[in-house]
Design a protein around this motif. Structure first.
Motif, PDB file in Angstrom:
ATOM      1  N   ASP A   1      55.810  39.211  49.546  1.00  0.00           N
ATOM      2  CA  ASP A   1      54.980  40.231  48.903  1.00  0.00           C
ATOM      3  C   ASP A   1      53.678  40.374  49.682  1.00  0.00           C
ATOM      4  O   ASP A   1      52.683  39.698  49.405  1.00  0.00           O
ATOM      5  N   LEU A   2      53.678  41.252  50.668  1.00  0.00           N
ATOM      6  CA  LEU A   2      52.525  41.389  51.544  1.00  0.00           C
ATOM      7  C   LEU A   2      51.279  41.899  50.818  1.00  0.00           C
ATOM      8  O   LEU A   2      50.177  41.367  51.039  1.00  0.00           O
TER       9      LEU A   2
ATOM     10  N   ALA B   1      45.867  40.392  48.976  1.00  0.00           N
ATOM     11  CA  ALA B   1      44.881  40.323  47.888  1.00  0.00           C
ATOM     12  C   ALA B   1      44.334  38.905  47.725  1.00  0.00           C
ATOM     13  O   ALA B   1      43.180  38.726  47.310  1.00  0.00           O
ATOM     14  N   PHE B   2      45.155  37.897  48.060  1.00  0.00           N
ATOM     15  CA  PHE B   2      44.739  36.503  47.881  1.00  0.00           C
ATOM     16  C   PHE B   2      45.009  35.706  49.156  1.00  0.00           C
ATOM     17  O   PHE B   2      45.855  34.802  49.178  1.00  0.00           O
TER      18      PHE B   2
END
Length: 348
Positions: free
Chosen positions: A147-148, A153-154
Protein backbone atom coordinates in the motif's frame (compact mmCIF):
# COMPACT_ATOMS: atom_id res chain seq x y z
CA UNK A 1 20.33 -7.03 -57.37
CA UNK A 2 18.42 -9.49 -55.22
CA UNK A 3 14.73 -8.80 -54.51
CA UNK A 4 13.74 -6.71 -51.50
CA UNK A 5 14.68 -8.39 -48.27
CA UNK A 6 11.65 -6.88 -46.58
CA UNK A 7 8.26 -5.86 -47.92
CA UNK A 8 5.91 -3.65 -45.92
CA UNK A 9 3.86 -5.87 -43.62
CA UNK A 10 0.43 -5.31 -42.09
CA UNK A 11 0.29 -1.84 -40.55
CA UNK A 12 3.23 -0.57 -42.63
CA UNK A 13 3.33 1.72 -45.70
CA UNK A 14 6.32 2.92 -47.68
CA UNK A 15 6.75 6.71 -47.82
CA UNK A 16 6.25 8.09 -51.33
CA UNK A 17 9.58 8.11 -53.12
CA UNK A 18 11.38 6.27 -50.33
CA UNK A 19 14.86 5.12 -51.40
CA UNK A 20 16.22 1.65 -50.79
CA UNK A 21 19.46 0.64 -49.11
CA UNK A 22 21.60 -2.22 -50.38
CA UNK A 23 22.89 -4.40 -47.54
CA UNK A 24 26.34 -6.04 -47.38
CA UNK A 25 24.71 -9.37 -48.31
CA UNK A 26 23.42 -7.90 -51.57
CA UNK A 27 19.78 -7.62 -50.52
CA UNK A 28 17.95 -4.32 -50.74
CA UNK A 29 15.35 -2.95 -48.35
CA UNK A 30 13.41 0.15 -47.45
CA UNK A 31 14.72 1.11 -43.96
CA UNK A 32 12.24 1.35 -41.10
CA UNK A 33 12.63 5.13 -40.85
CA UNK A 34 11.28 5.47 -44.42
CA UNK A 35 8.07 3.64 -43.53
CA UNK A 36 4.77 4.97 -42.22
CA UNK A 37 2.84 2.99 -39.63
CA UNK A 38 -0.90 2.56 -39.24
CA UNK A 39 -1.18 -0.25 -36.75
CA UNK A 40 -4.41 -1.70 -35.43
CA UNK A 41 -5.20 -4.67 -33.21
CA UNK A 42 -4.94 -7.12 -36.11
CA UNK A 43 -1.53 -5.92 -37.31
CA UNK A 44 -0.18 -5.96 -33.72
CA UNK A 45 -1.49 -9.51 -33.32
CA UNK A 46 0.35 -10.44 -36.53
CA UNK A 47 3.62 -9.10 -35.10
CA UNK A 48 3.14 -10.85 -31.76
CA UNK A 49 2.46 -14.15 -33.50
CA UNK A 50 6.10 -14.00 -34.66
CA UNK A 51 7.40 -13.62 -31.08
CA UNK A 52 8.63 -16.62 -29.11
CA UNK A 53 9.97 -16.62 -25.57
CA UNK A 54 9.02 -19.55 -23.33
CA UNK A 55 6.12 -21.94 -22.89
CA UNK A 56 4.70 -20.01 -19.92
CA UNK A 57 4.54 -16.50 -21.47
CA UNK A 58 1.58 -15.63 -23.70
CA UNK A 59 1.04 -12.41 -25.66
CA UNK A 60 -2.31 -10.83 -26.46
CA UNK A 61 -3.34 -7.77 -28.46
CA UNK A 62 -6.77 -6.20 -28.59
CA UNK A 63 -8.55 -2.86 -28.67
CA UNK A 64 -10.78 -1.20 -26.09
CA UNK A 65 -12.02 2.32 -25.42
CA UNK A 66 -8.46 3.48 -24.82
CA UNK A 67 -7.14 2.12 -28.12
CA UNK A 68 -4.90 -0.79 -29.07
CA UNK A 69 -2.92 -2.57 -26.35
CA UNK A 70 -0.74 -5.61 -25.83
CA UNK A 71 -0.77 -7.70 -22.69
CA UNK A 72 1.21 -10.58 -21.22
CA UNK A 73 -0.35 -13.66 -19.69
CA UNK A 74 1.73 -15.96 -17.49
CA UNK A 75 0.94 -19.60 -16.75
CA UNK A 76 2.10 -20.28 -13.21
CA UNK A 77 1.10 -21.00 -9.67
CA UNK A 78 -0.04 -18.98 -6.68
CA UNK A 79 3.10 -17.39 -5.25
CA UNK A 80 1.61 -16.72 -1.84
CA UNK A 81 0.61 -20.35 -1.26
CA UNK A 82 3.65 -21.72 0.55
CA UNK A 83 2.25 -24.96 1.93
CA UNK A 84 3.49 -28.48 1.29
CA UNK A 85 0.77 -29.44 -1.22
CA UNK A 86 1.09 -29.21 -4.98
CA UNK A 87 -0.57 -26.08 -6.36
CA UNK A 88 -2.83 -25.93 -9.43
CA UNK A 89 -1.76 -23.92 -12.44
CA UNK A 90 -3.38 -20.55 -13.07
CA UNK A 91 -3.25 -17.88 -15.76
CA UNK A 92 -2.50 -14.34 -14.60
CA UNK A 93 -2.26 -11.14 -16.63
CA UNK A 94 0.08 -8.19 -16.57
CA UNK A 95 -0.82 -4.57 -17.17
CA UNK A 96 -2.01 -3.32 -20.58
CA UNK A 97 0.69 -1.64 -22.67
CA UNK A 98 -0.85 0.95 -24.99
CA UNK A 99 0.21 1.00 -28.65
CA UNK A 100 -0.27 4.12 -30.76
CA UNK A 101 -1.20 3.53 -34.40
CA UNK A 102 2.01 5.19 -35.62
CA UNK A 103 4.33 3.09 -33.44
CA UNK A 104 7.10 1.47 -35.54
CA UNK A 105 6.86 -2.30 -35.75
CA UNK A 106 10.27 -2.69 -34.07
CA UNK A 107 9.08 -0.68 -31.08
CA UNK A 108 5.98 -2.86 -30.76
CA UNK A 109 8.16 -5.98 -30.62
CA UNK A 110 10.46 -4.29 -28.10
CA UNK A 111 7.41 -3.34 -26.03
CA UNK A 112 6.45 -7.02 -25.98
CA UNK A 113 9.96 -7.87 -24.79
CA UNK A 114 9.78 -5.28 -21.99
CA UNK A 115 6.27 -6.41 -21.03
CA UNK A 116 7.47 -10.01 -20.66
CA UNK A 117 10.49 -8.93 -18.63
CA UNK A 118 8.37 -6.81 -16.30
CA UNK A 119 5.74 -9.53 -15.88
CA UNK A 120 8.45 -11.97 -14.79
CA UNK A 121 10.01 -9.33 -12.54
CA UNK A 122 6.61 -8.92 -10.88
CA UNK A 123 6.66 -12.63 -10.05
CA UNK A 124 10.27 -12.55 -8.84
CA UNK A 125 9.46 -9.72 -6.44
CA UNK A 126 6.70 -11.80 -4.87
CA UNK A 127 8.98 -14.81 -4.40
CA UNK A 128 11.73 -13.25 -2.27
CA UNK A 129 10.48 -13.65 1.28
CA UNK A 130 11.78 -12.39 4.60
CA UNK A 131 10.95 -14.21 7.84
CA UNK A 132 10.31 -12.13 10.92
CA UNK A 133 12.54 -13.50 13.68
CA UNK A 134 9.99 -12.70 16.43
CA UNK A 135 6.79 -14.10 14.87
CA UNK A 136 8.40 -16.59 12.43
CA UNK A 137 5.98 -15.33 9.75
CA UNK A 138 7.11 -14.66 6.17
CA UNK A 139 6.22 -11.84 3.82
CA UNK A 140 7.38 -10.39 0.49
CA UNK A 141 8.72 -6.93 1.36
CA UNK A 142 9.73 -5.94 -2.18
CA UNK A 143 6.61 -7.05 -4.03
CA UNK A 144 4.42 -4.64 -6.00
CA UNK A 145 1.30 -5.22 -3.88
CA UNK A 146 2.16 -2.99 -0.94
CA UNK A 147 0.00 0.00 0.00
CA UNK A 148 2.17 2.82 -1.30
CA UNK A 149 -0.13 5.74 -0.37
CA UNK A 150 -0.28 4.41 3.21
CA UNK A 151 3.51 3.99 3.34
CA UNK A 152 3.96 7.54 2.05
CA UNK A 153 1.62 8.82 4.76
CA UNK A 154 3.63 7.08 7.51
CA UNK A 155 7.26 6.80 6.30
CA UNK A 156 8.47 6.29 9.86
CA UNK A 157 6.91 2.80 9.76
CA UNK A 158 9.30 1.60 7.06
CA UNK A 159 12.44 3.69 7.51
CA UNK A 160 15.64 1.71 7.99
CA UNK A 161 17.16 2.05 11.43
CA UNK A 162 20.72 3.43 11.60
CA UNK A 163 23.33 0.76 11.08
CA UNK A 164 26.52 0.56 13.15
CA UNK A 165 29.61 1.86 11.40
CA UNK A 166 31.36 -1.49 11.83
CA UNK A 167 30.24 -5.04 12.53
CA UNK A 168 31.17 -6.69 15.81
CA UNK A 169 31.80 -10.01 14.02
CA UNK A 170 33.08 -11.28 10.66
CA UNK A 171 30.96 -10.22 7.69
CA UNK A 172 30.45 -13.80 6.48
CA UNK A 173 28.98 -14.76 9.85
CA UNK A 174 26.52 -11.85 9.75
CA UNK A 175 25.54 -12.59 6.15
CA UNK A 176 24.78 -16.24 6.94
CA UNK A 177 22.54 -15.13 9.80
CA UNK A 178 20.70 -12.65 7.56
CA UNK A 179 20.36 -15.18 4.73
CA UNK A 180 18.77 -17.67 7.13
CA UNK A 181 15.79 -15.30 7.31
CA UNK A 182 15.44 -15.12 3.51
CA UNK A 183 14.12 -17.56 0.92
CA UNK A 184 13.48 -17.36 -2.78
CA UNK A 185 10.48 -19.37 -3.99
CA UNK A 186 10.76 -21.48 -0.83
CA UNK A 187 14.39 -22.22 -1.63
CA UNK A 188 17.14 -21.58 0.93
CA UNK A 189 20.00 -19.20 0.17
CA UNK A 190 23.57 -20.27 0.93
CA UNK A 191 26.65 -18.08 1.16
CA UNK A 192 29.44 -19.67 -0.88
CA UNK A 193 32.09 -16.99 -0.75
CA UNK A 194 32.65 -13.57 0.75
CA UNK A 195 35.28 -11.08 -0.33
CA UNK A 196 35.56 -8.59 2.49
CA UNK A 197 35.69 -4.85 2.27
CA UNK A 198 37.53 -3.08 -0.47
CA UNK A 199 37.11 0.28 -2.14
CA UNK A 200 33.70 -0.76 -3.52
CA UNK A 201 32.38 -2.63 -0.51
CA UNK A 202 32.06 -6.40 -0.29
CA UNK A 203 31.35 -9.05 -2.90
CA UNK A 204 29.24 -12.10 -2.06
CA UNK A 205 28.46 -15.28 -3.96
CA UNK A 206 25.12 -16.77 -2.90
CA UNK A 207 23.65 -20.04 -4.19
CA UNK A 208 19.92 -20.71 -4.50
CA UNK A 209 19.24 -24.09 -2.94
CA UNK A 210 16.83 -26.90 -3.78
CA UNK A 211 13.06 -26.47 -3.34
CA UNK A 212 10.86 -28.61 -1.08
CA UNK A 213 9.41 -31.78 -2.58
CA UNK A 214 6.10 -30.24 -3.68
CA UNK A 215 7.83 -27.37 -5.48
CA UNK A 216 10.33 -29.75 -7.12
CA UNK A 217 7.45 -31.96 -8.35
CA UNK A 218 5.81 -28.91 -9.93
CA UNK A 219 9.01 -28.18 -11.82
CA UNK A 220 8.37 -24.45 -11.80
CA UNK A 221 11.34 -22.03 -11.67
CA UNK A 222 13.76 -24.90 -12.11
CA UNK A 223 16.12 -22.53 -13.94
CA UNK A 224 16.79 -20.85 -10.58
CA UNK A 225 17.77 -24.08 -8.81
CA UNK A 226 21.48 -24.04 -8.02
CA UNK A 227 21.91 -20.60 -9.57
CA UNK A 228 24.83 -18.65 -8.10
CA UNK A 229 24.17 -14.94 -7.60
CA UNK A 230 26.93 -12.37 -7.29
CA UNK A 231 26.03 -9.57 -4.88
CA UNK A 232 27.80 -6.30 -4.25
CA UNK A 233 27.24 -4.69 -0.85
CA UNK A 234 28.02 -1.02 -0.40
CA UNK A 235 27.75 -1.44 3.38
CA UNK A 236 27.46 -4.30 5.83
CA UNK A 237 23.76 -4.38 6.66
CA UNK A 238 20.75 -6.65 6.40
CA UNK A 239 18.90 -3.94 4.48
CA UNK A 240 21.66 -3.72 1.89
CA UNK A 241 21.74 -7.50 1.57
CA UNK A 242 18.00 -7.85 0.84
CA UNK A 243 18.07 -5.17 -1.86
CA UNK A 244 21.22 -6.67 -3.38
CA UNK A 245 19.51 -10.06 -3.47
CA UNK A 246 16.56 -8.59 -5.33
CA UNK A 247 18.83 -6.82 -7.82
CA UNK A 248 20.65 -10.08 -8.56
CA UNK A 249 17.44 -12.11 -8.91
CA UNK A 250 15.93 -9.59 -11.34
CA UNK A 251 19.18 -9.54 -13.31
CA UNK A 252 19.08 -13.32 -13.53
CA UNK A 253 15.46 -13.26 -14.73
CA UNK A 254 16.14 -10.52 -17.28
CA UNK A 255 19.17 -12.29 -18.72
CA UNK A 256 17.18 -15.49 -19.24
CA UNK A 257 14.51 -13.60 -21.18
CA UNK A 258 17.12 -11.71 -23.21
CA UNK A 259 18.43 -15.04 -24.50
CA UNK A 260 15.01 -16.71 -24.90
CA UNK A 261 13.17 -13.87 -26.66
CA UNK A 262 12.91 -14.37 -30.44
CA UNK A 263 11.26 -12.38 -33.21
CA UNK A 264 10.93 -14.45 -36.39
CA UNK A 265 13.64 -16.67 -34.96
CA UNK A 266 16.08 -13.81 -34.32
CA UNK A 267 17.34 -13.31 -30.75
CA UNK A 268 17.44 -9.51 -30.85
CA UNK A 269 18.59 -9.06 -27.23
CA UNK A 270 21.01 -11.99 -27.04
CA UNK A 271 24.60 -11.23 -26.17
CA UNK A 272 25.64 -13.48 -29.01
CA UNK A 273 25.06 -10.44 -31.22
CA UNK A 274 28.07 -8.16 -31.70
CA UNK A 275 27.34 -4.51 -30.74
CA UNK A 276 30.00 -3.30 -33.19
CA UNK A 277 28.29 -5.10 -36.09
CA UNK A 278 24.87 -3.85 -34.98
CA UNK A 279 26.27 -0.31 -34.98
CA UNK A 280 27.73 -0.85 -38.45
CA UNK A 281 24.37 -2.05 -39.79
CA UNK A 282 22.62 0.92 -38.19
CA UNK A 283 24.98 3.31 -39.98
CA UNK A 284 24.45 1.54 -43.30
CA UNK A 285 20.68 1.91 -42.94
CA UNK A 286 20.91 5.68 -42.46
CA UNK A 287 22.50 7.24 -45.56
CA UNK A 288 20.76 10.54 -44.89
CA UNK A 289 23.44 12.57 -46.68
CA UNK A 290 22.54 10.67 -49.88
CA UNK A 291 18.77 10.44 -49.48
CA UNK A 292 17.99 13.96 -48.30
CA UNK A 293 19.69 15.48 -51.33
CA UNK A 294 16.42 14.81 -53.15
CA UNK A 295 14.35 17.92 -52.23
CA UNK A 296 10.92 16.35 -52.76
CA UNK A 297 11.65 13.30 -50.62
CA UNK A 298 13.49 15.37 -47.99
CA UNK A 299 10.44 17.63 -47.55
CA UNK A 300 8.11 14.61 -47.26
CA UNK A 301 10.43 12.84 -44.80
CA UNK A 302 10.82 15.90 -42.56
CA UNK A 303 7.10 16.70 -42.64
CA UNK A 304 6.11 13.20 -41.58
CA UNK A 305 8.70 13.13 -38.79
CA UNK A 306 7.39 16.50 -37.56
CA UNK A 307 3.77 15.30 -37.64
CA UNK A 308 4.65 12.08 -35.79
CA UNK A 309 6.52 13.94 -33.04
CA UNK A 310 3.78 16.58 -32.73
CA UNK A 311 1.12 13.89 -32.44
CA UNK A 312 2.88 12.36 -29.43
CA UNK A 313 2.81 15.55 -27.38
CA UNK A 314 0.33 15.05 -24.50
CA UNK A 315 -2.46 17.39 -23.51
CA UNK A 316 -1.62 19.81 -20.73
CA UNK A 317 -2.95 18.44 -17.41
CA UNK A 318 -5.00 20.26 -14.82
CA UNK A 319 -4.82 20.78 -11.08
CA UNK A 320 -1.74 20.05 -9.02
CA UNK A 321 0.06 18.14 -11.77
CA UNK A 322 -0.18 21.20 -14.02
CA UNK A 323 1.45 23.32 -11.31
CA UNK A 324 4.26 20.80 -10.77
CA UNK A 325 5.01 20.54 -14.49
CA UNK A 326 4.82 24.31 -15.00
CA UNK A 327 7.46 24.86 -12.31
CA UNK A 328 9.81 22.54 -14.18
CA UNK A 329 9.17 24.07 -17.60
CA UNK A 330 9.10 27.78 -16.74
CA UNK A 331 12.91 28.18 -16.39
CA UNK A 332 13.33 26.81 -19.94
CA UNK A 333 11.87 29.52 -22.17
CA UNK A 334 13.33 28.27 -25.45
CA UNK A 335 12.87 24.51 -25.43
CA UNK A 336 12.95 22.81 -28.82
CA UNK A 337 10.64 19.93 -29.53
CA UNK A 338 6.88 19.94 -29.05
CA UNK A 339 5.45 21.37 -25.86
CA UNK A 340 2.27 19.81 -24.43
CA UNK A 341 -0.93 20.73 -26.21
CA UNK A 342 -2.50 23.70 -24.43
CA UNK A 343 0.60 24.61 -22.43
CA UNK A 344 0.96 28.10 -23.94
CA UNK A 345 -2.65 29.00 -23.07
CA UNK A 346 -2.37 27.53 -19.58
CA UNK A 347 0.63 29.67 -18.59
CA UNK A 348 -0.30 32.83 -20.52
Amino acid sequence: MKPLALNPAAGELTMPGAPTVTLPNGCACVPQHYLQFRHDARSVQSLLADVACDAHSLLFAAEDGGGVYLQVGLIGRENYERGAAARPLKLVYGRKWRIDADTPSSEIVQTAFLAIQKAHEHEVRELLTLRDAASARCSSPLSNHLDLPLMAAFPELTAAEPEPQALDRPLAEAVREWLALCQFAQRPLELLRCEDWGADGAALWVRIGSPPAARAAEGELAHFDGQVLRLQLAQASRVELVFALMDALIHCSNRRIEEAFRFRGFARFSRRNDPARIAQLSRQLRPYARDLQRPEFAAEFQRRNHDTDAGRAPRWPSGELARVNAEKLMPHRHLSGHLPQGYARAVA
